[in-house]
Motif scaffolding. Structure first.
Motif: not given
Ligand code: 6PG
Length: 586
Positions: A153-160, A220-235
């Motif tokens: 959280x708090x890192x600016x590592x998006x859109x890389x 984006x404030x919760x990396x796991x949430x943003x990753x879950x939103x970005x990911x395809x076909x999550x389980x």
């Protein structure tokens, strides 16, 4: 959309279910080898134990293992994700080492070199087997702070865009190579492996943020949430029963109700109203009355699922406006004369100012979408409706005695103003500390260094979007515009470069400059020592390393170049010095 949710009552059951799922995905794969990116931390330990005890899960299958993230520590260290997996399962079952692709830790190697090497290895594997994506499955953990991979959280590592990037643990400062959000997004299957009831609330928050109406910026404030939103076909494979599967008991209803600040006002009422030492309302003892009111409203609002942030939760307070004067008189009695009478324009003016302020701060919130702004929105709506209702009551019942004073209106606006200021300041602080300036995405900058041997071209008039150009800096740089990809930005810069010179990507780093941090893609034009001085449109000259070191603390060099020079020194300049030494020896 809610990810597929596989629940087992204990971590061992989860490991079994996850292994069965991996085997099914392997059997259904359209091409081989099959590749899985594993996370580290403590969660996978039970999975490794299960694979060690049931080697048939892996043996005989063409599965390559990669790592989602790795701490830059020796493989012998207990912190090494690869080291732990090797000791827990791969060594004991004699797994084919050619199918294991650790993120190598090399003493003295920079983190950026480790990142560049792993990206190259992943890309080579993808090309070799003509896979559309390097990994078939990415298995992610969720930290208690909501991090995943080593995206905190708090890192600016998006859109890389790269698959892997450089990160650092926010507490112990250990550098890490981590799978990026883009790398997670590209994976055909993303499995969140989360165990331990300590993570119940966090997992529920991650899922609701990832699948809810929150904006991407807020997610984006919760990396796991943003990753879950970005990911395809999550389980999700877990031993956690989500809170919604549990019936809320009366006690938790009460607690959520009592959290409502308005209720606290209400419960104080009977005590205040009985100041003459008489009874509270309806002849009951004031305290009994207060407690009764509190419980009554708490149960009503929680049974009707009224979130205390919503306006409805405060309706009881609004209905009790008439008592304001009575309360204020009793509290203020003797402390100050309540001004008799007041002019309507003053009251009206106050309401207008309050409403305009409310609208402006709502606008700020809309822009920054910061979590604390929800509070501001709520308090604006509450105070705004209080003010409007007060105004209506004054217009409709002017003769009522409790309208003799302007004090309640002034107090309402004053309380609200202080509350609004406090929340706005908190929102700004959070926005800054989150290193993602509120309202705009993290910034990315492309910079071009012209190098000749050990010399770097610097100019005092760089062609750049930066405002801080009073110092010597690289000649060309630009921020990547929102919606623009990096190559387009590089192409824009190329038009400004001396003819015939083509910049090559060297490395990417996070610049911690005073703007709250942003990502820099550093490109270089590496000229041979015999090359003539290039025609650089913005002037300047080659600075040798001695001169740069001499001026490092003189204030002549731009802060971002001073930080960047450390990277140049350990990469391109080091390589040039080795090459020129070898030429001398030859
Ligand atoms: C790491 C892990 C990490 C992990 C989460 C969950 O290197 O730290 O890859 O991202 O997945 O932190 O960790 P636990 O499983 O220990 O809770």
């Amino acid at each position: 959309m809610m990810p597929a949710y596989t629940y087992r009552p204990d971590p061992q059951g989860v490991a079994e279910a996850l292994s069965e799922r991996i085997i099914r995905l392997y059997d259904d794969a359209s091409s081989y080898p099959f590749s899985i990116a594993l996370s580290g931390g403590s969660t996978p330990k039970v999975l490794f134990d299960h694979w060690r005890e049931h080697p048939e899960v892996l043996q005989g299958r063409d599965i390559h293992f990669w790592w989602v993230d790795e701490r830059m520590v020796p493989v012998e260290s207990k912190d090494s994700n690869f080291g732990n997996a090797l000791r827990a399962v791969f060594a004991p079952i004699g797994y084919d080492p050619d199918r294991l692709h650790p993120i190598a830790y090399v003493e003295g190697q920079s983190i950026d070199e480790a990142v560049a090497k792993y990206n190259a290895e992943v890309e080579a594997f993808r090309k070799k087997y003509a896979k559309s994506e390097p990994f078939d499955i990415v298995i992610l953990g969720v930290g208690e702070d909501g991090h995943t991979s080593s995206l905190f959280p708090g890192q600016a590592l998006f859109d890389i865009d790269e698959d892997f990037l450089r990160s650092v643990h926010p507490l112990n400062g250990i550098e890490r190579v981590a799978l990026s959000y883009e790398g997670i997004r590209r994976a055909p299957k993303c499995i969140f492996h989360v165990t331990g009831t300590a993570k119940t609330d966090r997992l529920a928050e991650v899922i609701s943020l990832a699948t809810g109406k929150a904006s991407d910026t807020e997610t984006r404030r919760l990396p796991a949430a943003y990753a879950m939103r970005m990911a395809h076909k999550t389980e999700i494979f877990t031993d956690i029963k989500l809170p919604t599967t549990k019936k809320k008991g009366l006690s938790s209803h009460l607690l959520s109700g009592i959290l409502n600040p308005s209720l606290l006002w209400l419960s104080v009422l009977p005590i205040l109203l009985s100041q003459e030492g008489g009874n509270g309302l309806w002849g009951l003892s004031p305290h009994l009355c207060s407690g009764g009111l509190l419980i009554l409203f708490a149960i009503i609002q929680s049974l009707f699922r009224i979130n205390y942030r919503s306006l409805y939760a405060h309706l009881p307070l609004l209905l009790l406006i008439p008592f304001h004067k009575v309360i204020l008189v009793r509290i203020m009695d003797g402390m100050m004369d309540i001004p008799q009478g007041y002019s309507t324009p003053v009251l009206f003016g106050l309401m207008i100012v309050a409403s305009l302020w409310g609208i402006s701060s709502v606008r700020t919130c809309e822009l920054s979408k910061h979590p604390t702004c929800r509070e501001l929105l709520f308090s604006n709506r509450l105070m705004g409706s209080l003010a409007v209702l007060y105004l209506l009551a004054y217009i409709l019942f002017p003769a009522y005695p409790w309208m003799e004073s302007i004090l309640p209106a002034v107090l309402i606006v004053a309380v609200w103003g202080i509350h609004a200021l406090r929340i706005l300041r908190r929102a700004e602080r959070r926005a800054h500390s989150a290193t993602i300036p509120a309202g705009i995405d993290c910034r990315q900058e492309v910079r071009v260094a012209i190098i000749r041997g050990q010399e770097v071209w610097l100019t005092s008039h760089p062609d750049t979007d930066r405002q801080d150009t009073q110092n010597y800096d690289l000649p060309f740089s630009t921020f990547i515009k929102n919606g623009e990809d990096r190559q387009t930005a590089v192409d824009r810069l190329k038009k400004r470069l001396p003819k015939g010179l083509k910049p090559k990507f060297l490395l990417r780093y996070n610049s911690d400059d005073n703007d709250g941090g942003h990502v820099v893609y550093l490109y270089v034009i590496n000229l041979g020592t015999e090359c003539p001085v290039p025609e650089v449109s913005v002037g300047g000259e080659f600075w040798c390393s001695r001169k740069i070191n001499d001026e490092m603390n003189s204030g002549m060099l731009s802060p971002v170049f001073k930080e960047e020079y450390q990277y140049l020194k350990h990469t391109i300049l080091l390589a040039n010095s080795i090459v020129s030494k070898r030429k001398c020896e030859a």
